[in-house]
Design a protein around this motif. Structure first.
Motif, PDB file in Angstrom:
ATOM      1  N   GLY A   1      82.527  56.544  62.851  1.00 27.87           N
ATOM      2  CA  GLY A   1      83.656  55.893  62.213  1.00 27.87           C
ATOM      3  C   GLY A   1      83.570  54.395  62.040  1.00 27.87           C
ATOM      4  O   GLY A   1      83.828  53.893  60.952  1.00 27.87           O
ATOM      5  N   PRO A   2      83.239  53.575  63.109  1.00 28.22           N
ATOM      6  CA  PRO A   2      83.337  52.120  62.974  1.00 28.22           C
ATOM      7  C   PRO A   2      82.412  51.559  61.899  1.00 28.22           C
ATOM      8  O   PRO A   2      81.267  51.953  61.781  1.00 28.22           O
ATOM      9  N   GLN A   3      82.944  50.633  61.134  1.00 25.54           N
ATOM     10  CA  GLN A   3      82.176  49.924  60.124  1.00 25.54           C
ATOM     11  C   GLN A   3      82.482  48.434  60.268  1.00 25.54           C
ATOM     12  O   GLN A   3      83.251  48.026  61.140  1.00 25.54           O
ATOM     13  N   ILE A   4      81.905  47.630  59.407  1.00 25.25           N
ATOM     14  CA  ILE A   4      82.126  46.188  59.482  1.00 25.25           C
ATOM     15  C   ILE A   4      83.614  45.864  59.323  1.00 25.25           C
ATOM     16  O   ILE A   4      84.131  44.958  59.990  1.00 25.25           O
ATOM     17  N   SER A   5      84.299  46.605  58.477  1.00 19.46           N
ATOM     18  CA  SER A   5      85.721  46.336  58.268  1.00 19.46           C
ATOM     19  C   SER A   5      86.548  46.591  59.520  1.00 19.46           C
ATOM     20  O   SER A   5      87.673  46.093  59.635  1.00 19.46           O
ATOM     21  N   ASP A   6      86.000  47.370  60.459  1.00 18.94           N
ATOM     22  CA  ASP A   6      86.715  47.648  61.709  1.00 18.94           C
ATOM     23  C   ASP A   6      86.329  46.692  62.834  1.00 18.94           C
ATOM     24  O   ASP A   6      86.906  46.755  63.919  1.00 18.94           O
ATOM     25  N   ALA A   7      85.336  45.838  62.594  1.00 18.52           N
ATOM     26  CA  ALA A   7      84.811  44.986  63.658  1.00 18.52           C
ATOM     27  C   ALA A   7      85.784  43.876  64.005  1.00 18.52           C
ATOM     28  O   ALA A   7      86.461  43.314  63.136  1.00 18.52           O
ATOM     29  N   LEU A   8      85.825  43.562  65.282  1.00 19.74           N
ATOM     30  CA  LEU A   8      86.607  42.407  65.743  1.00 19.74           C
ATOM     31  C   LEU A   8      85.812  41.111  65.625  1.00 19.74           C
ATOM     32  O   LEU A   8      86.391  40.033  65.524  1.00 19.74           O
ATOM     33  N   TRP A   9      84.495  41.229  65.694  1.00 22.44           N
ATOM     34  CA  TRP A   9      83.629  40.043  65.588  1.00 22.44           C
ATOM     35  C   TRP A   9      82.444  40.383  64.702  1.00 22.44           C
ATOM     36  O   TRP A   9      81.727  41.364  64.938  1.00 22.44           O
ATOM     37  N   VAL A  10      82.229  39.558  63.687  1.00 19.78           N
ATOM     38  CA  VAL A  10      81.074  39.678  62.802  1.00 19.78           C
ATOM     39  C   VAL A  10      80.256  38.399  62.929  1.00 19.78           C
ATOM     40  O   VAL A  10      80.780  37.301  62.682  1.00 19.78           O
ATOM     41  N   ASP A  11      79.009  38.555  63.329  1.00 26.16           N
ATOM     42  CA  ASP A  11      78.137  37.398  63.553  1.00 26.16           C
ATOM     43  C   ASP A  11      77.079  37.358  62.464  1.00 26.16           C
ATOM     44  O   ASP A  11      76.242  38.269  62.351  1.00 26.16           O
ATOM     45  N   LEU A  12      77.101  36.290  61.658  1.00 25.54           N
ATOM     46  CA  LEU A  12      76.115  36.099  60.592  1.00 25.54           C
ATOM     47  C   LEU A  12      75.084  35.077  61.040  1.00 25.54           C
ATOM     48  O   LEU A  12      75.415  33.919  61.315  1.00 25.54           O
ATOM     49  N   TYR A  13      73.819  35.515  61.137  1.00 29.91           N
ATOM     50  CA  TYR A  13      72.729  34.622  61.533  1.00 29.91           C
ATOM     51  C   TYR A  13      71.718  34.531  60.388  1.00 29.91           C
ATOM     52  O   TYR A  13      71.104  35.523  60.028  1.00 29.91           O
ATOM     53  N   ARG A  14      71.621  33.344  59.793  1.00 26.89           N
ATOM     54  CA  ARG A  14      70.756  33.146  58.630  1.00 26.89           C
ATOM     55  C   ARG A  14      70.985  34.291  57.630  1.00 26.89           C
ATOM     56  O   ARG A  14      70.047  35.041  57.301  1.00 26.89           O
ATOM     57  N   PRO A  15      72.212  34.449  57.153  1.00 31.11           N
ATOM     58  CA  PRO A  15      72.559  35.650  56.379  1.00 31.11           C
ATOM     59  C   PRO A  15      71.883  35.697  55.012  1.00 31.11           C
ATOM     60  O   PRO A  15      71.644  34.664  54.369  1.00 31.11           O
ATOM     61  N   LEU A  16      71.593  36.920  54.581  1.00 27.38           N
ATOM     62  CA  LEU A  16      71.107  37.166  53.227  1.00 27.38           C
ATOM     63  C   LEU A  16      72.291  37.186  52.263  1.00 27.38           C
ATOM     64  O   LEU A  16      73.455  37.306  52.674  1.00 27.38           O
ATOM     65  N   ASP A  17      71.992  37.111  50.976  1.00 29.50           N
ATOM     66  CA  ASP A  17      73.063  37.112  49.979  1.00 29.50           C
ATOM     67  C   ASP A  17      73.877  38.402  50.042  1.00 29.50           C
ATOM     68  O   ASP A  17      75.108  38.379  49.888  1.00 29.50           O
ATOM     69  N   SER A  18      73.192  39.520  50.283  1.00 34.75           N
ATOM     70  CA  SER A  18      73.905  40.794  50.349  1.00 34.75           C
ATOM     71  C   SER A  18      74.842  40.838  51.550  1.00 34.75           C
ATOM     72  O   SER A  18      75.949  41.403  51.474  1.00 34.75           O
ATOM     73  N   GLN A  19      74.428  40.236  52.651  1.00 29.67           N
ATOM     74  CA  GLN A  19      75.278  40.217  53.845  1.00 29.67           C
ATOM     75  C   GLN A  19      76.468  39.290  53.647  1.00 29.67           C
ATOM     76  O   GLN A  19      77.586  39.582  54.095  1.00 29.67           O
ATOM     77  N   ILE A  20      76.239  38.164  52.983  1.00 29.10           N
ATOM     78  CA  ILE A  20      77.358  37.266  52.674  1.00 29.10           C
ATOM     79  C   ILE A  20      78.358  37.966  51.765  1.00 29.10           C
ATOM     80  O   ILE A  20      79.577  37.877  51.959  1.00 29.10           O
ATOM     81  N   ALA A  21      77.848  38.711  50.777  1.00 31.83           N
ATOM     82  CA  ALA A  21      78.739  39.425  49.862  1.00 31.83           C
ATOM     83  C   ALA A  21      79.546  40.485  50.604  1.00 31.83           C
ATOM     84  O   ALA A  21      80.736  40.693  50.320  1.00 31.83           O
ATOM     85  N   ALA A  22      78.919  41.151  51.592  1.00 26.39           N
ATOM     86  CA  ALA A  22      79.633  42.179  52.355  1.00 26.39           C
ATOM     87  C   ALA A  22      80.773  41.582  53.156  1.00 26.39           C
ATOM     88  O   ALA A  22      81.852  42.186  53.278  1.00 26.39           O
ATOM     89  N   VAL A  23      80.572  40.371  53.692  1.00 22.69           N
ATOM     90  CA  VAL A  23      81.622  39.723  54.468  1.00 22.69           C
ATOM     91  C   VAL A  23      82.696  39.156  53.540  1.00 22.69           C
ATOM     92  O   VAL A  23      83.901  39.251  53.828  1.00 22.69           O
TER      93      VAL A  23
END
Length: 322
Positions: free
Chosen positions: A24-46
């Motif tokens: 069940g858990p996905q990024i939208s359910d996370a209490l903490w999202v840590d971006l380290y040197r994020p890619l463009d796709s990861q930035i778009a997801a956040v």
């Protein structure tokens, strides 16, 4: 890289989008999202969650209005903390905390150790880890504790350097000690900058904290952390004075070692001055120098030169210059 965390039985549990650790858990359910040197796709997801992710250039802006601000009910807070680059180089870099009502998002381009150690012991933090605000304060607490560890390490390093400098060491060892003090001083400067930005961030957060359930407790945690930072700042001032004192002591010992070398050279030069004067006199091209034609002339000149050198040495010894 993108790491997402939800509250687990002990600490925070990491959520992987591809292979979830729990159904069940996905990024939208996370209490903490840590971006380290994020890619463009990861930035778009956040950003799909309704949050604007700042670029590294935005994070490096030194204006306080660009580092601490609120936009549409979300707090953007940037601090500068020591860490490592992917190449293993020690630097100070910006870390942005994006704190909203549903989750905390951190953006960073280097690796402070606190981000690696916090998830496993988040539940042991003073504020806990049940809400984004509590995760934020727990992470700040972990960062502050890390700065305290670094300050203690600097103190131990300065103790070791001072013991070496004030002992019987060579000039090469003194130069090595001076380099070590310089490295500790540079690290101390990075820590003091981190404490300054952390204190500003906590003051900003305390002012924008919305009244609600548990708010009084969070205010108390913030005040406690600010007091801790103040104590560490005073300790940093003390270590800064110790760095200056150790540098002065090291440079003084280097100067003493160099002066000893110059002193020996000066004494040797002074011992040879009278013999050189006598030798130069008999090197003059005068016709009337009777000693040159006598069989005792050469031994007499040698005896004069040796005697003058011995006399100079005895005079220096009598004056306690040797």
């Amino acid at each position: 890289m993108l790491h997402a965390y939800v509250a687990g039985k002990r600490g925070l549990m990491r959520v992987d989008q591809d292979t979830p650790m729990a159904p069940g858990p996905q990024i939208s359910d996370a209490l903490w999202v840590d971006l380290y040197r994020p890619l463009d796709s990861q930035i778009a997801a956040v950003e799909a969650l309704g949050v604007e992710v700042p670029t590294l250039a935005d994070m490096e802006e030194i204006e306080i209005s660009n580092r601490l601000y609120r936009d549409d009910g979300i707090d953007y807070m940037t601090v500068v903390v020591p860490g490592q680059t992917p190449e293993g180089r020690h630097v100070s870099g910006p870390v942005t905390f994006i704190l909203g009502p549903k989750r905390l998002i951190t953006v960073r381009h280097h690796t402070p150790r606190s981000f690696e150690t916090f998830p496993d012991r988040a539940d042991r933090a003073t504020a806990g880890c049940s809400t984004p605000d509590r995760i934020f304060l727990g992470l700040i607490d972990e960062i502050v504790a890390r700065q305290a560890d670094l300050l203690e390490g600097i103190g131990r390093a300065l103790d070791a350097v001072s013991a070496r400098v004030l002992g019987n060491v060579t000039q090469d060892e003194l130069q090595h000690a001076l380099g070590e003090v310089g490295r500790q001083g540079e690290l101390l400067g990075r820590i003091r900058l981190a404490l300054l930005t952390l204190e500003r961030t906590l003051s900003f957060y305390d002012q924008t904290l919305v009244a609600g359930t548990g708010t009084k407790e969070l205010h108390g945690v913030v005040k406690s952390q600010i007091r801790d930072i103040g104590s560490l700042s005073e300790h940093g001032d003390f270590l800064s004075s110790r760095v200056s004192l150790t540098v002065d002591a090291t440079l003084g010992m280097i100067n003493l070692a160099q002066n000893q070398t110059v002193r020996i050279v000066s004494v040797v030069a002074a011992l040879f001055m009278p013999p050189t004067l006598i030798a130069s006199m008999y090197g003059m091209n005068f016709n009337n120098m009777p000693e040159l034609n006598q069989p005792w002339g050469y031994p007499m000149a040698i005896a004069l030169m040796v005697g003058s050198a011995v006399g100079t040495w005895a005079f220096f010894k009598w004056k306690n210059w040797l």
